[in-house]
Motif scaffolding. Structure first.
Motif, PDB file in Angstrom:
ATOM      1  N   HIS A  48      14.936   4.842   2.013  1.00 26.94           N
ATOM      2  CA  HIS A  48      13.546   4.427   2.218  1.00 26.94           C
ATOM      3  C   HIS A  48      13.371   3.419   3.361  1.00 26.94           C
ATOM      4  CE1 HIS A  48      13.125   6.373  -1.661  1.00 26.94           C
ATOM      5  NE2 HIS A  48      11.858   6.498  -1.357  1.00 26.94           N
ATOM      6  N   CYS A  51      10.289   4.675   5.517  1.00 30.08           N
ATOM      7  CA  CYS A  51       9.168   5.329   4.837  1.00 30.08           C
ATOM      8  C   CYS A  51       7.840   4.720   5.298  1.00 30.08           C
ATOM      9  CB  CYS A  51       9.319   5.242   3.328  1.00 30.08           C
ATOM     10  SG  CYS A  51       9.256   3.580   2.663  1.00 30.08           S
ATOM     11  N   ASN A  52       6.758   5.443   5.023  1.00 36.88           N
ATOM     12  CA  ASN A  52       5.437   4.944   5.434  1.00 36.88           C
ATOM     13  C   ASN A  52       5.018   3.784   4.521  1.00 36.88           C
ATOM     14  OD1 ASN A  52       3.777   5.869   3.159  1.00 36.88           O
ATOM     15  ND2 ASN A  52       4.125   7.941   3.945  1.00 36.88           N
ATOM     16  N   GLU A  55       4.304   4.583   0.761  1.00 37.27           N
ATOM     17  CA  GLU A  55       5.535   4.839   0.014  1.00 37.27           C
ATOM     18  C   GLU A  55       6.320   3.548  -0.203  1.00 37.27           C
ATOM     19  OE1 GLU A  55       7.291   7.746   2.605  1.00 37.27           O
ATOM     20  OE2 GLU A  55       6.795   9.390   1.252  1.00 37.27           O
ATOM     21  N   LEU A  58       4.811   1.566  -3.125  1.00 38.10           N
ATOM     22  CA  LEU A  58       5.177   2.193  -4.397  1.00 38.10           C
ATOM     23  C   LEU A  58       6.653   1.959  -4.710  1.00 38.10           C
ATOM     24  CD1 LEU A  58       4.409   3.947  -6.808  1.00 38.10           C
ATOM     25  CD2 LEU A  58       4.915   5.952  -5.401  1.00 38.10           C
ATOM     26  N   PHE A  59       7.491   2.107  -3.702  1.00 39.08           N
ATOM     27  CA  PHE A  59       8.927   1.884  -3.840  1.00 39.08           C
ATOM     28  C   PHE A  59       9.218   0.462  -4.321  1.00 39.08           C
ATOM     29  CE2 PHE A  59      12.983   0.503  -2.002  1.00 39.08           C
ATOM     30  CZ  PHE A  59      13.844   1.495  -2.429  1.00 39.08           C
ATOM     31  N   GLN A 100      13.222  14.993  -5.850  1.00 36.96           N
ATOM     32  CA  GLN A 100      13.336  13.843  -6.745  1.00 36.96           C
ATOM     33  C   GLN A 100      13.807  14.274  -8.128  1.00 36.96           C
ATOM     34  OE1 GLN A 100       9.269  12.510  -6.134  1.00 36.96           O
ATOM     35  NE2 GLN A 100      10.020  10.625  -5.168  1.00 36.96           N
TER      36      GLN A 100
END
Length: 131
Positions: A48, A51-52, A55, A58-59, A100
């Motif tokens: 990650h 990641c954007n 994301e 959330l991560f 996932q």
């Protein structure tokens, strides 16, 4: 660490702090779980890196929740106070992407000592089409 100090950290500093906190928490786990958890955390944080922002938020939220759960389960002395982990909400599993689901399945196999049995994203797509 106070919220004031955490709010002054840059995003990469917050990610690093969470990462190191989780690895520190894993020290209280049984050896096999610690090795499995440390490897999984390293892979996830590396995966990650680019990641954007949505994301990333959330991560960070989910890993902070994980750290909080592990903190409660290990207690103040860092030793398990019963069972580690928690059941996964079936609705959350339904929302996962195919890759996932594969990753979750492989993690379960590793946790149960059944590595070698594999599943691919194609297997997941194939089974979801038959529903």
């Amino acid at each position: 660490m106070s919220n004031l100090v955490i709010n002054q950290l840059t995003h990469p500093q917050r990610v690093r702090l969470l990462y190191k906190t989780i690895l520190r928490l894993h020290r209280g786990m049984p050896t096999e779980l610690r090795a499995l958890g440390d490897g999984y955390v390293r892979d996830e944080f590396k995966r990650h890196l680019k990641c954007n922002p949505m994301e990333a938020q959330l991560f960070m939220t989910e890993w902070a929740r994980y750290a909080s759960t592990i903190t409660k389960q290990l207690g103040l002395r860092g030793k398990p106070k019963g069972e580690l982990g928690e059941e996964i909400d079936p609705n959350a599993v339904e929302m996962l992407k195919d890759d996932q689901v594969v990753q979750l399945y492989e993690l379960m196999l590793a946790a149960k000592g059944l590595e070698g049995d594999t599943i691919t994203a194609d297997d997941v797509r194939g089974s979801s089409k038959s529903k």
